[in-house]
Scaffold this motif. Structure first.
Motif, PDB file in Angstrom:
ATOM      1  N   THR A  56      27.724 -36.644  61.602  1.00  0.00           N
ATOM      2  CA  THR A  56      26.496 -36.460  60.827  1.00  0.00           C
ATOM      3  C   THR A  56      26.867 -35.927  59.458  1.00  0.00           C
ATOM      4  N   THR A  57      26.240 -36.453  58.423  1.00  0.00           N
ATOM      5  CA  THR A  57      26.568 -36.023  57.081  1.00  0.00           C
ATOM      6  C   THR A  57      26.324 -34.523  56.902  1.00  0.00           C
ATOM      7  N   PRO A  58      27.224 -33.857  56.197  1.00  0.00           N
ATOM      8  CA  PRO A  58      27.001 -32.442  55.888  1.00  0.00           C
ATOM      9  C   PRO A  58      26.143 -32.253  54.638  1.00  0.00           C
ATOM     10  N   ASP A  59      25.810 -33.360  53.946  1.00  0.00           N
ATOM     11  CA  ASP A  59      25.016 -33.292  52.720  1.00  0.00           C
ATOM     12  C   ASP A  59      23.540 -33.111  53.081  1.00  0.00           C
ATOM     13  N   PRO A  60      22.965 -31.952  52.785  1.00  0.00           N
ATOM     14  CA  PRO A  60      21.575 -31.700  53.185  1.00  0.00           C
ATOM     15  C   PRO A  60      20.564 -32.642  52.534  1.00  0.00           C
ATOM     16  N   LYS A  61      20.830 -33.103  51.329  1.00  0.00           N
ATOM     17  CA  LYS A  61      19.905 -34.005  50.645  1.00  0.00           C
ATOM     18  C   LYS A  61      19.894 -35.384  51.313  1.00  0.00           C
ATOM     19  N   VAL A  62      21.079 -35.890  51.642  1.00  0.00           N
ATOM     20  CA  VAL A  62      21.173 -37.184  52.313  1.00  0.00           C
ATOM     21  C   VAL A  62      20.521 -37.110  53.686  1.00  0.00           C
ATOM     22  N   LEU A  63      20.763 -36.016  54.391  1.00  0.00           N
ATOM     23  CA  LEU A  63      20.206 -35.837  55.730  1.00  0.00           C
ATOM     24  C   LEU A  63      18.680 -35.722  55.676  1.00  0.00           C
ATOM     25  N   THR A 175      41.150 -56.028  86.683  1.00  0.00           N
ATOM     26  CA  THR A 175      40.119 -57.054  86.496  1.00  0.00           C
ATOM     27  C   THR A 175      38.962 -56.585  85.623  1.00  0.00           C
ATOM     28  N   LYS A 176      38.916 -55.306  85.321  1.00  0.00           N
ATOM     29  CA  LYS A 176      37.801 -54.770  84.538  1.00  0.00           C
ATOM     30  C   LYS A 176      37.807 -55.280  83.105  1.00  0.00           C
ATOM     31  N   GLY A 177      36.603 -55.498  82.570  1.00  0.00           N
ATOM     32  CA  GLY A 177      36.457 -55.763  81.154  1.00  0.00           C
ATOM     33  C   GLY A 177      36.037 -54.482  80.451  1.00  0.00           C
ATOM     34  N   ASN A 178      35.958 -54.530  79.153  1.00  0.00           N
ATOM     35  CA  ASN A 178      35.452 -53.381  78.401  1.00  0.00           C
ATOM     36  C   ASN A 178      34.804 -53.855  77.106  1.00  0.00           C
ATOM     37  N   MET A 179      33.973 -53.006  76.564  1.00  0.00           N
ATOM     38  CA  MET A 179      33.313 -53.294  75.294  1.00  0.00           C
ATOM     39  C   MET A 179      33.212 -51.998  74.494  1.00  0.00           C
ATOM     40  N   ALA A 180      33.582 -52.063  73.240  1.00  0.00           N
ATOM     41  CA  ALA A 180      33.512 -50.897  72.359  1.00  0.00           C
ATOM     42  C   ALA A 180      32.688 -51.241  71.129  1.00  0.00           C
ATOM     43  N   ILE A 181      31.832 -50.306  70.741  1.00  0.00           N
ATOM     44  CA  ILE A 181      31.013 -50.515  69.545  1.00  0.00           C
ATOM     45  C   ILE A 181      31.064 -49.285  68.644  1.00  0.00           C
ATOM     46  N   GLU A 182      30.695 -49.499  67.403  1.00  0.00           N
ATOM     47  CA  GLU A 182      30.472 -48.423  66.444  1.00  0.00           C
ATOM     48  C   GLU A 182      29.153 -48.698  65.742  1.00  0.00           C
ATOM     49  N   GLY A 183      28.463 -47.650  65.378  1.00  0.00           N
ATOM     50  CA  GLY A 183      27.182 -47.812  64.702  1.00  0.00           C
ATOM     51  C   GLY A 183      27.023 -46.795  63.589  1.00  0.00           C
ATOM     52  N   LYS A 184      26.254 -47.147  62.595  1.00  0.00           N
ATOM     53  CA  LYS A 184      25.959 -46.207  61.519  1.00  0.00           C
ATOM     54  C   LYS A 184      24.522 -46.393  61.065  1.00  0.00           C
ATOM     55  N   VAL A 185      23.895 -45.293  60.713  1.00  0.00           N
ATOM     56  CA  VAL A 185      22.528 -45.315  60.194  1.00  0.00           C
ATOM     57  C   VAL A 185      22.602 -44.934  58.719  1.00  0.00           C
ATOM     58  N   THR A 186      22.105 -45.815  57.879  1.00  0.00           N
ATOM     59  CA  THR A 186      22.158 -45.587  56.437  1.00  0.00           C
ATOM     60  C   THR A 186      20.763 -45.589  55.828  1.00  0.00           C
ATOM     61  N   ASP A 187      20.651 -44.947  54.685  1.00  0.00           N
ATOM     62  CA  ASP A 187      19.427 -44.992  53.901  1.00  0.00           C
ATOM     63  C   ASP A 187      19.412 -46.345  53.185  1.00  0.00           C
ATOM     64  N   THR A 193      25.332 -43.203  54.162  1.00  0.00           N
ATOM     65  CA  THR A 193      25.354 -43.060  55.620  1.00  0.00           C
ATOM     66  C   THR A 193      25.120 -41.603  55.987  1.00  0.00           C
ATOM     67  N   PHE A 194      24.221 -41.381  56.962  1.00  0.00           N
ATOM     68  CA  PHE A 194      24.025 -39.992  57.378  1.00  0.00           C
ATOM     69  C   PHE A 194      24.286 -39.763  58.861  1.00  0.00           C
ATOM     70  N   PHE A 195      24.486 -40.835  59.644  1.00  0.00           N
ATOM     71  CA  PHE A 195      24.834 -40.655  61.053  1.00  0.00           C
ATOM     72  C   PHE A 195      25.654 -41.842  61.531  1.00  0.00           C
ATOM     73  N   GLN A 196      26.670 -41.549  62.358  1.00  0.00           N
ATOM     74  CA  GLN A 196      27.511 -42.592  62.939  1.00  0.00           C
ATOM     75  C   GLN A 196      27.805 -42.257  64.399  1.00  0.00           C
ATOM     76  N   PHE A 197      28.083 -43.293  65.180  1.00  0.00           N
ATOM     77  CA  PHE A 197      28.449 -43.084  66.575  1.00  0.00           C
ATOM     78  C   PHE A 197      29.399 -44.185  67.021  1.00  0.00           C
ATOM     79  N   ALA A 198      30.145 -43.910  68.081  1.00  0.00           N
ATOM     80  CA  ALA A 198      31.079 -44.885  68.634  1.00  0.00           C
ATOM     81  C   ALA A 198      31.205 -44.647  70.134  1.00  0.00           C
TER      82      ALA A 198
END
Length: 253
Positions: A56-63, A175-187, A193-198
């Protein structure tokens, strides 16, 4: 039908086990891609939010600017950061033509699942927008890993599940498969960008399931969980836990 004592007891007692046991059986985080900004500052949030890494962004204005908006545009999912297949059986089955790489279809399904999660929510925080604008946020998603389940391998594993053998667990891992994603929320107005997840998820451990014989059946299930977790996270009060998906299931479909 005779059940192997070791596997049946594992499902019987571990399925309702504590969250720490669930985390122990979950897939490990994968390396973050360049899509994820500030990777060195990513924090472990699996126990709190269900996603392995967040920032999460530490910039209070962006947040503050981001928190003030109530419209969300979910962008098409990018495959720019998708890594090559990394699991032996999956690579072999794709190379032999038994399994197709369906990354474009999976990307479209991932976006659809996130859209559906907000549409079926009883009290969504965000109203979905058809395009980005000055009054919207944009959710960007990237698939970074996509190894399909091995249907042929699981046909063998199913037999091993119903005979006593110490090799069953090792075979199921292969035999297992896997899936990995990343996401970001931007203004959408500023691009900040003010939030990201993976997160990275592998196939759930099952006794028997139709998803074990579908190259992307487990991936579809995973995408639905991710979408639900994200939507719930957006409207949950600070400090409230968002339940992670289980690593074991008795569901046959």
């Amino acid at each position: 039908m005779r059940f192997p004592h070791s596997f049946f007891l594992l499902l019987l007692f571990v399925l309702p086990a504590c969250s720490s046991t669930n985390r122990m059986l979950k897939a490990q985080p994968v390396q973050l891609s360049p899509f994820f900004e500030q990777p060195a500052l990513a924090q472990d949030a699996a126990a709190q939010l269900g996603f392995q890494k967040v920032w999460t962004t530490p910039d209070p204005k962006v947040l503050a600017a981001g928190k003030a908006k109530r419209k969300l545009f979910i962008a098409p999912v990018t495959l720019r950061y998708l890594r090559p297949l990394s699991r032996g059986l999956a690579s072999s089955e794709v190379a032999w033509g038994g399994v197709q790489r369906r990354e474009v279809d999976v990307a479209a399904r991932l976006r659809d699942e996130f859209v559906a999660a907000f549409r079926r929510s009883p009290a969504p925080l965000y109203q979905l927008a058809n395009r980005p604008g000055r009054d919207t946020l944009t959710l960007q998603l990237a698939i970074t890993e996509l190894n399909p389940t091995s249907p042929k391998g699981n046909a063998v594993v199913t037999v091993l599940k119903f005979v006593a053998t110490p090799m069953m667990g090792f075979a199921a891992y292969l035999t297992k498969g896997n899936m990995a994603i990343e996401g970001k929320v931007t203004d959408s107005a500023t691009g900040r960008t003010f939030f990201q997840f993976a997160d990275n998820e592998s196939d759930q451990l099952t006794l028997i399931s139709v998803r074990d014989y579908q190259p992307y059946g487990h991936a579809v299930n995973t995408m639905s969980h991710w979408a639900g977790q994200f939507e719930q996270m957006t409207r949950s009060p600070r400090g409230l836990k968002v339940k992670d998906s289980n690593s074991i299931t008795l569901r046959p479909n």
